[in-house]
Design an enzyme around this catalytic site. Structure first.
Site, PDB file in Angstrom:
ATOM      1  N   ASP A  71       0.860  -1.193   0.000  1.00 30.10           N
ATOM      2  CA  ASP A  71       0.000   0.000   0.000  1.00 30.10           C
ATOM      3  C   ASP A  71       0.892   1.237   0.000  1.00 30.10           C
ATOM      4  OD1 ASP A  71      -1.612   2.191   1.855  1.00 30.10           O
ATOM      5  OD2 ASP A  71      -2.898   1.065   0.490  1.00 30.10           O
ATOM      6  N   ILE A  72       0.533   2.220  -0.841  1.00 23.19           N
ATOM      7  CA  ILE A  72       1.305   3.462  -0.931  1.00 23.19           C
ATOM      8  C   ILE A  72       0.937   4.334   0.264  1.00 23.19           C
ATOM      9  CG2 ILE A  72       1.830   5.485  -2.333  1.00 23.19           C
ATOM     10  CD1 ILE A  72       0.965   3.845  -4.781  1.00 23.19           C
TER      11      ILE A  72
ATOM     12  N   GLU B   3      -4.712   2.123  -4.360  1.00 19.22           N
ATOM     13  CA  GLU B   3      -3.259   2.194  -4.245  1.00 19.22           C
ATOM     14  C   GLU B   3      -2.661   0.918  -3.667  1.00 19.22           C
ATOM     15  OE1 GLU B   3      -5.458   3.863  -2.555  1.00 19.22           O
ATOM     16  OE2 GLU B   3      -4.912   4.231  -0.471  1.00 19.22           O
TER      17      GLU B   3
END
Length: 574
Positions: free
Chosen positions: A438-439, A481
């Site tokens: 996950d960003i 994301e």
């Protein structure tokens, strides 16, 4: 008509090649000659190769068996010599023979008894020429011969005897018996560390000669036992030896010993062309050579070649006669058109018949060629349309399983591939690791730099992931994301290491966001099969839980899932 065409027409008229009968005959003969020559040559080459392989295998087997038997024969003789040193007669009288203070009468009696024992052994073994009892100075103390004969012991024989090893001398030509002989000996020990003398046996090669005859396969193979210097010791053929004889030139000898068990072609000792191979005798500088007369060995292939040539001539004559009779009953233009129509009906549209006249048949040929050309053009257009449709279908198939923004696989394809990987890993009992990425602060990034910059971040993530994984790994966009990477054949520790490597690679990347060079970080949750689950939902859930642990710990880090299978077992127990 051009001069070249006139010359061509005159040539055809003179050679009668403008006649349909002649052309059919020539064609039939060529169609017969070419395949027959090719097939005959191929058959000849294959048969020759097959026969060569058989000869090669036969020579290798014969030399291997004979070499092994020669080695066993020598070992038996050495064991026999060792046995004789501890026989009752030798044990009883050896002290009297070797001691210098033994009374003369007792020593003579002991020597006579040992000599009688040696002579009894001569009657049992034809390969024994003489048995000798030697002291440490090499002096003969007792012998089976009527008189003491010179004995060629090998150099440093005394050192070998003191180490309690067998003594093996080099073959030499015995002038007394007029045959090749060799000397073997074994030490006579009075105790563990005291040597009294040696018992030597002079051996002939009669037993080896019989052995070679037995393996010579009724004279089909000529077997010889030679030294590394090329000296002939014994042969399966009756060859009278009045002295040592070198039967090979140095070049042939070096090739045989250096290319052991490889069949070679050379001139044999009788001046004939032979094919032969050599196998070294273990622990000796001797070699067993097996030879076959090349002319006799390949006699069958020569007979087959002559038979093939005879059959070829007969077939050629028969086909020529049939072609001539067939040519008398065929009209050339109609046959050409018929053959062309048959090819078109079979799907061959490359037909282009020559127009050789302006007659009705020539006009018909023009119409036929025009028709075939239009059919060929239509088929080409259809093939081009099919090819374009196939390419479009491939593009649609790729679009259906990939994410258009990142170029990675989409979630649907991920679930299908993950199910397949679980089945494969279960079947072969192999692990794999699953990474959920996950960003960090992606929503804040979008709010700050805009959605276009956010899309650039997602595309950059796709590039980094593709460059950071192996060819067998699998990367997909899970949603928003979030990304998933499946790494086959990797356990949890290696999975964590790979995740750390990917996290570090992302942190190094510079991203252009509205003219600003910025960096982003990722949080990674790692779960492994089968430790953290044995189905897709469980593994993804464990990795997702680990991802949120990484975020709670401050983001920009990797977290490993806890062992869920233990928890399941505890719940089941409750």
């Amino acid at each position: 008509m051009a001069p070249e065409e006139q010359s061509k027409t005159q040539f055809l008229q003179i050679s009668r090649l403008d006649s349909i009968k002649t052309k059919i005959i020539v064609f039939a003969l060529l169609a017969t000659i070419i395949p027959t020559v090719i097939m005959g040559w191929v058959s000849y080459v294959q048969n020759r190769r097959f026969l060569s392989d058989n000869i090669r295998q036969e020579l290798k087997v014969v030399t291997a068996q004979t070499s092994r038997e020669v080695g066993l024969w020598l070992q038996r003789k050495l064991n026999d010599a060792r046995t004789y040193t501890v026989s009752d007669t030798v044990l009883k009288y050896r002290e009297k023979v070797f001691r210098t203070d033994t009374p003369h009468i007792e020593k003579v009696d002991a020597q006579r008894r040992i000599r009688d024992y040696f002579r009894s052994l001569l009657g049992k073994f034809d390969e024994y020429e003489e048995l000798i009892l030697l002291d440490l100075s090499g002096k003969t103390l007792a012998t089976s011969a009527k008189k003491v004969n010179p004995l060629k012991m090998p150099e440093k024989w005394l050192e070998t005897a003191r180490s309690d090893d067998h003594i093996i001398g080099k073959p030499y030509f015995d002038q007394a018996s007029q045959i090749p002989v060799m000397v073997i000996a074994t030490p006579i020990l009075a105790g563990r560390n005291r040597i009294m003398g040696v018992l030597a046996i002079k051996l002939n090669f009669q037993a080896i000669g019989l052995m070679l005859k037995n393996y010579a396969r009724d004279g089909e193979v000529d077997l010889q036992l030679i030294t590394q210097e090329g000296i002939l010791l014994v042969s399966s053929q009756p060859i009278p030896l009045k002295s040592f004889r070198k039967i090979m030139v140095e070049k042939t000898l070096d090739r045989l010993f250096s290319k052991e068990r490889v069949p070679l072609k050379y001139t044999g000792y009788q001046g004939k062309a032979v094919v032969g191979t050599l196998k070294k005798v273990q622990d000796l500088d001797w070699g067993v050579v097996a030879e076959k007369d090349r002319q006799k060995a390949y006699a069958e292939i020569i007979r087959l070649r002559n038979l093939t040539l005879g059959l070829f001539a007969g077939v050629l004559l028969l086909i020529g006669l049939c072609a001539y009779l067939l040519g008398l009953s065929i009209v050339r233009p109609l046959v050409r058109l018929t053959k062309g129509a048959d090819k078109v009906a079979a799907g061959d549209l490359e037909v282009d018949l020559p127009v050789l006249s302006r007659s009705e048949v020539g006009y018909l040929t023009q119409v036929f060629n025009h028709m075939v050309a239009r059919l060929r053009k239509g088929r080409e257009q259809l093939a081009a349309a099919n090819e374009a449709l196939t390419e479009k279908n491939k593009e649609l198939e790729i679009l259906s399983v990939t994410d258009s923004l990142t170029g990675l696989y989409n979630r649907k394809h991920l679930m299908e591939s993950l199910t397949g990987e679980i089945g494969r890993s279960t079947r072969y009992e192999r692990p794999f690791s699953l990474l959920i990425i996950d960003i960090d602060h992606f929503k804040k990034f979008n709010d700050t730099y805009g959605h276009l910059a956010g899309d650039e971040v997602l595309r950059k993530m796709g590039e980094v992931f593709r460059e950071s994984i192996r060819g067998c790994d699998y990367a997909a966009r899970y949603g928003g994301e979030e990304f998933v990477i499946v790494m086959p054949e990797i356990g949890r520790d290696q999975g964590v290491q790979a995740a750390e490597r990917i996290r570090a690679s992302v942190a190094k990347e510079k991203i252009d966001a509205s003219g600003n060079s910025v960096t982003v970080t990722i949080s990674v949750g790692v779960a492994s099969f089968p430790e953290h689950g044995d189905d897709a939902q469980t593994i993804i859930s464990k990795a997702d839980t680990a991802l949120y642990q990484a975020k709670r710990r401050g983001r920009d880090r990797v977290a490993l899932a806890s062992n869920g299978r233990k928890k399941k077992r505890k719940k089941a127990a409750k």
